[in-house]
Write an enzyme that holds these catalytic residues in place. Structure first.
Site, PDB file in Angstrom:
ATOM      1  N   ASN A 191      53.677  13.070   0.786  1.00 22.28           N
ATOM      2  CA  ASN A 191      53.958  14.373   0.720  1.00 22.28           C
ATOM      3  C   ASN A 191      53.509  15.104   2.111  1.00 22.28           C
ATOM      4  O   ASN A 191      54.557  15.622   2.281  1.00 22.28           O
ATOM      5  CB  ASN A 191      53.709  14.604  -0.501  1.00 22.28           C
ATOM      6  CG  ASN A 191      53.539  14.479  -1.941  1.00 22.28           C
ATOM      7  OD1 ASN A 191      54.875  14.222  -2.391  1.00 22.28           O
ATOM      8  ND2 ASN A 191      53.085  13.250  -2.770  1.00 22.28           N
ATOM      9  N   VAL A 192      52.039  15.290   1.927  1.00 23.75           N
ATOM     10  CA  VAL A 192      51.364  15.956   3.138  1.00 23.75           C
ATOM     11  C   VAL A 192      49.816  15.560   3.402  1.00 23.75           C
ATOM     12  O   VAL A 192      49.500  15.002   3.231  1.00 23.75           O
ATOM     13  CB  VAL A 192      51.273  17.539   2.880  1.00 23.75           C
ATOM     14  CG1 VAL A 192      50.668  18.579   3.457  1.00 23.75           C
ATOM     15  CG2 VAL A 192      52.249  18.553   2.316  1.00 23.75           C
ATOM     16  N   GLY A 241      50.471  10.796  -4.885  1.00 27.29           N
ATOM     17  CA  GLY A 241      49.349  11.010  -3.625  1.00 27.29           C
ATOM     18  C   GLY A 241      49.880  11.851  -2.742  1.00 27.29           C
ATOM     19  O   GLY A 241      50.726  12.218  -2.161  1.00 27.29           O
ATOM     20  N   ARG A 242      48.746  11.293  -2.048  1.00 26.04           N
ATOM     21  CA  ARG A 242      49.074  11.786  -0.534  1.00 26.04           C
ATOM     22  C   ARG A 242      49.078  14.059  -0.600  1.00 26.04           C
ATOM     23  O   ARG A 242      50.425  14.330  -0.329  1.00 26.04           O
ATOM     24  CB  ARG A 242      49.433  11.443   0.460  1.00 26.04           C
ATOM     25  CG  ARG A 242      48.500  10.360   1.125  1.00 26.04           C
ATOM     26  CD  ARG A 242      49.614  10.025   2.260  1.00 26.04           C
ATOM     27  NE  ARG A 242      48.659   8.558   2.284  1.00 26.04           N
ATOM     28  CZ  ARG A 242      49.282   7.828   3.705  1.00 26.04           C
ATOM     29  NH1 ARG A 242      50.529   7.717   4.263  1.00 26.04           N
ATOM     30  NH2 ARG A 242      48.066   7.017   3.675  1.00 26.04           N
ATOM     31  N   ALA A 243      48.889  14.783  -1.170  1.00 22.56           N
ATOM     32  CA  ALA A 243      49.510  15.948  -1.861  1.00 22.56           C
ATOM     33  C   ALA A 243      48.796  17.037  -1.907  1.00 22.56           C
ATOM     34  O   ALA A 243      48.381  17.745  -3.247  1.00 22.56           O
ATOM     35  CB  ALA A 243      49.943  15.653  -3.049  1.00 22.56           C
TER      36      ALA A 243
END
Length: 375
Positions: A232-233, A254-256
């Site tokens: 994501n970010v 995940g990865r947010a």
């Protein structure tokens, strides 16, 4: 009569161009971004025109009033990839980009992949550009945007970037920032992206504000095989100051965000809704001040197993913020979610004297205010 009609048309077009411009100003680290400033607006009508306007050396206000579909404009590639997350119909598979499958997932099953080449590398955006969508019409499909290699002073507002090889990891990113400065991304919707919705690369990305954006993670394919997007970010710069305010993260896993490198992140008034795994991943060199955020149905607000950075998010010590940012911090809110508890005061010292965004009480407002069409 014909002459009068022509004059009327010309006058209408001129009025339209003069009336176009960025709405509001950025908060936080990219608050001095002006983009294309007062340049007369241009309205591209083809993908070639859009690429040309974004990549030239002129200060520009570029208004999108249609969908620019890059799908099939650069052909497709069929080759062997891999399936590290499973072979189920809801699982993403990976392109063997730079021998990634070979070097890092050698035990994963091989699989044939066919992807659209246009998605692999985004459109180059040069300095002093404002890219603005008209209503809900401005869409870039099948290709992302790249703000890299010393570019500065860019504003992207009220557009959508969609459908970049969603089945394939390494299929392309929506918005890439690397070695840039003064970048404001506002009211942008990203959806059905193969890799990252936003990625700030390993070079210094300096001052960036991501505000009121809709990160739509709902997809037929994901690395967690559950319709929730994992990538994501990703904030990985060597000297980055990032304001992330008012964004809506929906159906992520995940990865947010993932924060590391040497990144100061002020995460304020964002809303995470329906996350099946974790929101924050804070690695070495990630310094996060998180306040006024809302977490609803988020399995883990932060991934504990990978935590190597620093976090301040404590509601009990909110008054501590006053000595560093001139006001008390706002408490985060949790509903059926894991907690986000960090009391590292050293994080606050990173933000002292900086341009820090204001904070409101945590709410679900981004669900209706974020993304394209909600200026």
């Amino acid at each position: 009569m014909k002459y009068a009609a022509v004059l009327t048309t010309v006058a209408a077009l001129a009025s339209r161009a003069l009336g176009a411009g960025v709405s509001g100003t950025a908060e936080g680290f990219a608050s001095s971004a002006t983009g294309g400033g007062s340049a007369t607006a241009v309205y591209p009508t083809t993908t070639d025109e859009l690429v040309s306007y974004l990549g030239d050396d002129e200060a520009r206000v570029i208004v999108l009033s249609q969908t620019f579909d890059f799908t099939n404009t650069e052909g497709t590639t069929t080759e062997t990839g891999c399936a590290p997350w499973g072979t189920g119909s809801a699982c993403q598979v990976a392109i063997n980009k730079d021998d990634w499958c070979t070097n890092y997932e050698s035990s994963a099953p091989s699989t044939s992949v066919t992807y659209d080449n246009a998605g692999s590398l985004g459109i180059t955006v040069n300095s002093n550009k404002s890219l603005i969508g008209e209503g809900t019409k401005g869409v870039i499909k099948g290709k992302g945007l790249r703000i890299v290699n010393g570019v500065e002073n860019v504003i992207i507002q009220n557009i959508a970037v969609t459908d970049i090889n969603p089945k394939y990891v390494w299929g392309g990113d929506a918005i890439t920032i690397n070695q840039a400065d003064l970048v404001w991304i506002d009211h942008v919707t990203t959806a059905r992206i193969g890799r990252q919705h936003y990625v700030l690369g390993t070079e210094a990305d300096n001052r960036v504000t991501l505000s009121n954006n809709y990160i739509d993670g709902e997809s037929d394919y994901s690395a967690t095989c559950d319709g929730h997007h994992y990538w994501n970010v990703y904030l990985d710069g060597s000297s980055d100051k990032v304001t992330m305010k008012g964004n809506y993260f929906y159906k992520t896993s995940g990865r947010a965000p993932k924060v590391q490198g040497n990144t100061y992140l002020h995460a304020v008034n964002n809303y995470w809704n329906d996350n099946s795994n974790h929101a924050f991943e804070i690695g070495s060199g990630g310094y996060v001040l998180a306040e006024g955020n809302t977490f609803a149905d988020v399995t883990a607000a932060v991934e504990d197993s990978s935590f190597e950075g620093e976090l301040f998010s404590s509601s009990s010590d909110a008054d501590t913020c006053s000595s560093y940012i001139g006001r008390a911090c706002k408490a985060n809110s949790f509903t059926n979610s894991g907690d986000l508890s960090g009391t590292t005061v050293d994080v606050l010292s990173k933000f002292k004297g900086e341009t820090v965004a204001t904070a409101d009480t945590a709410s679900t407002a981004p669900a209706s205010n974020a993304g394209q069409g909600n200026l």
